[in-house]
Design a protein around this motif. Structure first.
Motif, short mmCIF file in Angstrom:
data_model
loop_
_atom_site.label_atom_id
_atom_site.label_comp_id
_atom_site.label_asym_id
_atom_site.label_seq_id
_atom_site.Cartn_x
_atom_site.Cartn_y
_atom_site.Cartn_z
N SER A 146 73.59 29.01 37.65
CA SER A 146 72.44 29.87 37.35
C SER A 146 72.03 29.60 35.91
N ILE A 147 70.72 29.41 35.71
CA ILE A 147 70.21 29.09 34.38
C ILE A 147 69.13 30.10 34.01
N PRO A 148 69.37 30.93 32.97
CA PRO A 148 68.36 31.90 32.54
C PRO A 148 67.32 31.22 31.65
N CYS A 149 66.05 31.53 31.88
CA CYS A 149 64.96 30.87 31.17
C CYS A 149 63.88 31.87 30.78
N ASP A 193 72.85 28.66 47.55
CA ASP A 193 73.90 28.31 48.51
C ASP A 193 75.30 28.47 47.94
N LEU A 194 75.41 28.54 46.61
CA LEU A 194 76.71 28.72 45.96
C LEU A 194 76.85 30.13 45.39
N ASP A 195 75.88 30.96 45.66
CA ASP A 195 75.85 32.32 45.13
C ASP A 195 76.38 33.29 46.20
N ARG A 196 76.73 34.51 45.75
CA ARG A 196 77.18 35.52 46.71
C ARG A 196 76.11 35.83 47.75
N LEU A 197 74.85 35.57 47.41
CA LEU A 197 73.76 35.78 48.35
C LEU A 197 73.98 35.00 49.64
N SER A 198 74.66 33.86 49.57
CA SER A 198 74.81 33.01 50.75
C SER A 198 75.60 33.69 51.87
N ALA A 199 76.32 34.76 51.54
CA ALA A 199 77.04 35.50 52.58
C ALA A 199 76.12 36.40 53.39
N PRO A 257 72.60 23.66 52.24
CA PRO A 257 72.94 22.99 50.99
C PRO A 257 71.72 22.81 50.10
N HIS A 258 71.90 23.13 48.83
CA HIS A 258 70.89 22.94 47.79
C HIS A 258 69.74 23.96 47.85
N ASP A 259 69.89 25.02 48.64
CA ASP A 259 68.95 26.13 48.51
C ASP A 259 68.95 26.58 47.05
N THR A 260 67.77 26.76 46.49
CA THR A 260 67.65 27.18 45.09
C THR A 260 66.95 28.53 45.04
N GLY A 261 67.56 29.47 44.33
CA GLY A 261 67.02 30.81 44.25
C GLY A 261 66.32 31.07 42.92
N GLU A 283 70.58 43.57 53.71
CA GLU A 283 71.27 44.58 52.91
C GLU A 283 72.17 43.88 51.90
N LEU A 284 71.87 44.07 50.62
CA LEU A 284 72.70 43.55 49.54
C LEU A 284 73.46 44.71 48.91
N PRO A 285 74.49 44.44 48.14
CA PRO A 285 75.28 45.55 47.58
C PRO A 285 74.46 46.55 46.77
N ASP A 286 73.39 46.08 46.12
CA ASP A 286 72.65 46.97 45.23
C ASP A 286 71.23 47.28 45.69
N LYS A 287 70.83 46.77 46.86
CA LYS A 287 69.45 47.01 47.29
C LYS A 287 69.25 46.51 48.72
N ARG A 288 68.16 46.98 49.31
CA ARG A 288 67.66 46.36 50.55
C ARG A 288 66.57 45.40 50.12
N ALA A 289 66.69 44.15 50.53
CA ALA A 289 65.84 43.09 49.99
C ALA A 289 65.04 42.40 51.08
N ALA A 290 63.91 41.88 50.67
CA ALA A 290 63.12 40.99 51.53
C ALA A 290 63.57 39.56 51.24
N LEU A 291 64.08 38.87 52.25
CA LEU A 291 64.49 37.49 52.08
C LEU A 291 63.26 36.60 52.17
N MET A 292 62.85 36.06 51.03
CA MET A 292 61.64 35.25 50.95
C MET A 292 62.03 33.77 50.87
N ILE A 293 61.34 32.93 51.63
CA ILE A 293 61.65 31.50 51.68
C ILE A 293 60.36 30.69 51.54
N ARG A 294 60.38 29.73 50.64
CA ARG A 294 59.30 28.74 50.58
C ARG A 294 59.91 27.38 50.90
#
Length: 228
Positions: A108-111, A129-135, A141-145, A209-220
């Motif tokens: 993860s790179i903050p910018c 794909d390497l983040d806790r989100l992947s669960a 592979p190589h999904d970028t968030g 459902e994520l630990p801290d919120k209900r989220a919309a999974l957005m994909i481009r």
């Protein structure tokens, strides 16, 4: 990352075997795919260059805490930002959040997002794909968030989010040819953010459902980048 899509039937990988005169190459397993993926983590967006948008030239600049902490802390304490980022408080709160990424392994790179040279947004580019989100979704592979906030209230409500989301996902696709999808998971209550994603070429794949919120999974998707 689902194992069933990539399992080849081999139980382990080792030295090549010999079958008569034919050498049998090592076989990949689902267990080894994450290790191979980590060998190709994100590079620095500092080298990605700028991209022209309707609002001006936009580029990403990796965060430096000695230079950027005061600005980021001010943004995190704005009510519209704090409602979703939950990083209100003194500079130490923001610093701890950012430093966890800076001291990591480039997953993860903050910018800062600079528009015509002026910092006006904050972004986190990460390997989904390497983040806790992947669960919580069928990662590939190589999904970028991406995470983002528009830092200055004067820049909100002008449609900038849509233009910048398209610009950043284009930068990801242009600089990471293995990335086939850009992923985001805005809070489902944050309707301006969800609308910006939809208007910039993302589709809402699911609500998760994520630990801290209900989220919309957005994909481009790369394959549709010039169609949507």
């Amino acid at each position: 990352m689902p194992s069933t899509d990539f399992h080849t039937g081999a139980s382990h990988i080792g030295a090549p075997r010999t079958d008569g005169s034919r050498t049998v190459p090592p076989q990949l397993t689902a267990r080894l795919l994450p290790l191979l993926a980590e060998a190709d983590l994100l590079d620095s967006p500092a080298g990605w260059g700028g991209i022209t948008t309707r609002a001006g030239v936009f580029r990403l600049q990796p965060v430096r805490l000695d230079r950027d902490l005061e600005l980021l802390t001010r943004w995190m304490n704005e009510p519209e930002v704090a409602a979703y980022w939950e990083l209100t408080g003194p500079a130490a709160v923001t610093a701890a959040h950012v430093r966890a990424q800076l001291d990591g392994d480039s997953r993860s790179i903050p910018c800062l997002g600079l528009l015509d040279g002026t910092p006006m947004s904050y972004w986190e580019i990460y390997r989904a794909d390497l983040d806790r989100l992947s669960a919580h979704y069928p990662a590939r592979p190589h999904d970028t968030g991406i995470h983002l906030l528009i830092g200055d209230g004067t820049n909100r409500g002008r449609g900038l989010g849509t233009a910048l989301l398209r610009a950043v996902t284009d930068l990801v696709f242009d600089n990471h040819p293995r990335c086939m999808r850009v992923i985001a998971e805005p809070d489902i209550r944050n309707t301006p953010s969800v609308s910006a994603f939809l208007n910039s070429g993302f589709r809402c794949s699911a609500e998760i459902e994520l630990p801290d919120k209900r989220a919309a999974l957005m994909i481009r998707e790369r394959a549709l980048r010039n169609l949507l």
